[in-house]
Design an enzyme around this catalytic site. Structure first.
Site, short mmCIF file in Angstrom:
data_model
loop_
_atom_site.label_atom_id
_atom_site.label_comp_id
_atom_site.label_asym_id
_atom_site.label_seq_id
_atom_site.Cartn_x
_atom_site.Cartn_y
_atom_site.Cartn_z
N CYS A 382 0.84 -1.20 0.00
CA CYS A 382 0.00 0.00 0.00
C CYS A 382 0.88 1.26 0.00
O CYS A 382 1.47 1.59 -1.02
CB CYS A 382 -0.98 -0.04 1.17
SG CYS A 382 -2.44 0.95 0.86
N HIS A 516 -3.79 -4.94 0.53
CA HIS A 516 -3.24 -5.49 1.78
C HIS A 516 -3.34 -7.02 1.80
O HIS A 516 -4.29 -7.58 2.37
CB HIS A 516 -4.00 -4.92 2.98
CG HIS A 516 -3.69 -3.48 3.22
ND1 HIS A 516 -2.58 -3.08 3.93
CD2 HIS A 516 -4.32 -2.34 2.84
CE1 HIS A 516 -2.55 -1.75 3.98
NE2 HIS A 516 -3.59 -1.29 3.32
N GLU A 518 -1.79 -9.05 3.54
CA GLU A 518 -1.67 -9.62 4.89
C GLU A 518 -3.03 -9.95 5.49
O GLU A 518 -3.13 -10.80 6.38
CB GLU A 518 -0.86 -8.68 5.79
CG GLU A 518 -1.56 -7.39 6.21
CD GLU A 518 -1.39 -6.24 5.22
OE1 GLU A 518 -1.16 -6.52 4.03
OE2 GLU A 518 -1.52 -5.06 5.64
N1 GLN Z 1 -1.86 6.79 2.85
C1 GLN Z 1 -1.98 6.03 1.63
C2 GLN Z 1 -3.34 6.22 0.98
O1 GLN Z 1 -4.27 6.63 1.62
C3 GLN Z 1 -1.73 4.56 1.88
C4 GLN Z 1 -2.71 3.93 2.78
C5 GLN Z 1 -2.26 2.60 3.30
O2 GLN Z 1 -1.08 2.28 3.28
N2 GLN Z 1 -3.18 1.82 3.81
O3 GLN Z 1 -3.48 5.94 -0.17
#
Ligand code: GLN
Length: 544
Positions: A382, A516, A518
């Site tokens: 992410c 994600h 995970e």
């Molecule tokens: N801050 C980034 C976004 O909002 C990544 C978010 C995250 O890593 N969950 O896109």
């Protein structure tokens, strides 16, 4: 017929109620029953989505895009049953529902009260969509005696009357502390905690007693006697070396037997716990060790990376190695090159996890650069993927000002806010400066992988579905420029607009993903990206 097991906690918080609930569910499942777990949280936030990771730990995202309590992650990891939005209700959510109905006039002029209106809404949240189950396990957040949990306790007390003894059971988790000066395990806190429950009309049928040493028979009998439960239903929950030892450990203490006995179900024979034995065998007999640096911001509070931590352990299980995590605060890399080399030299893999905000981002970019230049296996998740793309733009494509609009206005929005995106046939929109709660791209989305790419090989398919939680996206307009430097956009949303995965084909293992993974990993079914990343780290450590 669905039976309901209500799990409460007493004495102190953090006794591992979520894991205890998940372990019981795993045991019932291993006996062939269909189970589902739910969590009722007594706080006023509508969901934990807007809460600081320092306050609340990780926000677990479901397929249907709900931001939920991290215990739902344990539920999924122990049972493999995917949670949904309706599996986590908070006081905030219950009250908003009731108040919205009051405004609509649904209560036909009645005075709207905690009992029966709030308690009825809680009962609905418990009972909703449970018809096709054998067991619904309902965990009540908080500790008995808290003012906040009273409506929940009242609701489950009523459910006991509505559904009858044959369909309900109360399980209470307590602490039996060892007092060194007395050289004894003390049962009094447990007795008091059960009294608290009895005060609100709940008599537990089973006590799960956490202690750091075995509960002597004498103490077990004493607890049973004072708390009004069968001695066989006083289950000792000893500290274990890994949470994945809980199902087998509780089974050995007779937990599933006693639950089935309570419900009048056959309890002879043994559950099939072979998957759990295999997990423990791999964890307890590793054939080596790899050291992974996790470069993030909330490294002082490991609960905020709960699923990540577990998924890395699962990657270790898949490769029969111990994964030693080195949590690194990225900010230490912001004062020059030396710090990076000193801290990351010799690690076998580098992972930059999800994150929010500018603080620490430059350090994460430095960590990416180190992994890329030194050919160390790299996994960006992410925010970690976004930083990998910015690193490429700045250091390989020569776009010096490459940045994310998350950090403020920029002329080179290599990562930018998406205001429209497709979910199936639906077009979802959000406004700049809109509400923070529930406005991210959330939940499971499909992605298409490039044939022949490393990720396609890792997954063994080119069609995947993964869970998201982010507001910003890698800007597809930079694709060509960045691909010319050697970065491959190896996964995209089905409409080809949102970059989902990037990788360097000429690097031993460098993958960044916008989602994600995970959240989907299980100890008995490690996520392929985590198995692949740890396998690459094993090669880096020259263990093979
Ligand atoms: N801050 C980034 C976004 O909002 C990544 C978010 C995250 O890593 N969950 O896109």
């Amino acid at each position: 017929m669905t039976r309901f097991v209500f799990i409460t906690g007493g004495v102190v918080s953090s006794l591992g109620k979520g894991i205890a609930s998940a372990a019981l569910a795993a045991l019932l499942q291993a006996r062939g029953y269909r189970v589902r777990l739910r969590k009722l949280d007594p706080y006023l936030n509508v969901d934990p989505g807007t809460m600081s990771p320092f306050q609340h730990g990780e926000v677990f995202v479901t397929d249907d895009g709900a931001e939920t309590d991290l215990d739902l992650g344990h539920y999924e990891r122990f049972t493999g049953v995917h949670a949904t939005r309706s599996d986590n209700a908070t006081t905030g959510r219950i009250y908003s529902e009731v108040i919205a109905r009051e405004r609509r006039g649904d209560y036909l002029g009645a005075t709207v009260q905690v009992i029966p209106h709030i308690t009825d809404a809680i009962k609905n949240a418990v009972l909703h969509d449970t018809d096709d189950l054998d067991f619904a396990l309902i965990e009540i957040g908080g500790t008995v005696g808290d003012i906040e949990s009273l409506p929940f306790l009242e609701a489950i007390r009523q459910l006991r009357n509505d559904l009858g003894l044959e369909r309900t059971m109360f399980l209470h988790l307590t602490l039996v502390p060892w007092i060194p000066a007395a050289g004894e395990l003390k049962t009094k806190p447990t007795q008091h905690s059960v009294k608290e429950l009895q005060n609100v009309g709940i008599q537990p049928q089973m006590l799960l007693c956490r202690s750091d040493r075995p509960l002597p028979e004498n103490e077990r009998r004493k607890i049973a006697n004072f708390c009004n439960v069968r001695p066989q239903a006083v289950i000792s929950a000893l500290d274990v070396d890994t949470i994945y030892a809980c199902p087998i450990s509780y089974h050995e203490e007779g937990m599933d037997n006693e639950v089935l006995r309570h419900f009048g179900l056959p309890h002879e024979g043994e559950p099939d716990l072979s998957a759990w034995s295999r997990v423990l065998d791999a964890m307890r007999n590793p054939e080596g060790e790899v050291r992974i640096a996790v470069v993030g911001k909330y490294t002082s509070l490991l609960d905020s990376y709960k699923s990540l931590n577990e998924a890395l352990i699962h990657g270790g299980i898949a490769n029969r190695v111990r994964v030693k995590l080195d949590w690194v605060d990225s900010q230490i890399f912001e004062d020059g090159d030396g710090a990076v080399i000193e801290r990351l030299e010799g690690v076998h893999g580098i992972l930059v996890p999800g994150g929010f905000g500018e603080r620490g981002s430059e350090g994460k970019i430095e960590a990416v650069r180190f992994a890329r230049e030194h050919k160390i296996p790299f996994f960006g998740i992410c925010f970690g993927m976004q930083m990998a793309v910015i690193e490429c733009a700045r250091n390989l494509a020569g776009i010096r000002d490459a940045s994310s609009t998350e950090f403020g206005p920029t002329d080179q929005p290599v990562v930018g806010l998406m205001t429209e995106w497709a979910k199936g046939n639906e077009l979802l929109r959000r406004r700049e400066g809109g509400d923070l709660g529930g406005t991210m791209r959330l939940g499971a989305y499909d992605a298409t992988l490039v044939t022949g790419s490393r990720v396609a090989e890792v997954y063994g398919t080119t069609e995947i579905r993964e869970r998201h939680r982010h507001r910003y996206e890698v800007n597809i307009h930079y694709r060509e420029t960045l691909e010319e430097t050697g970065l491959l956009f190896s996964g995209l949303s089905p409409d080809g607009i949102l970059p989902e995965i990037v990788e360097y084909p000429d690097h031993p293992w460098f993958i960044g993903v916008q989602y994600h993974p995970e959240l989907m990993s299980k100890p008995f079914a490690p996520h392929p990206l985590f198995s692949g990343f740890i396998a690459a780290s094993v090669r880096q450590a020259r263990l093979v």
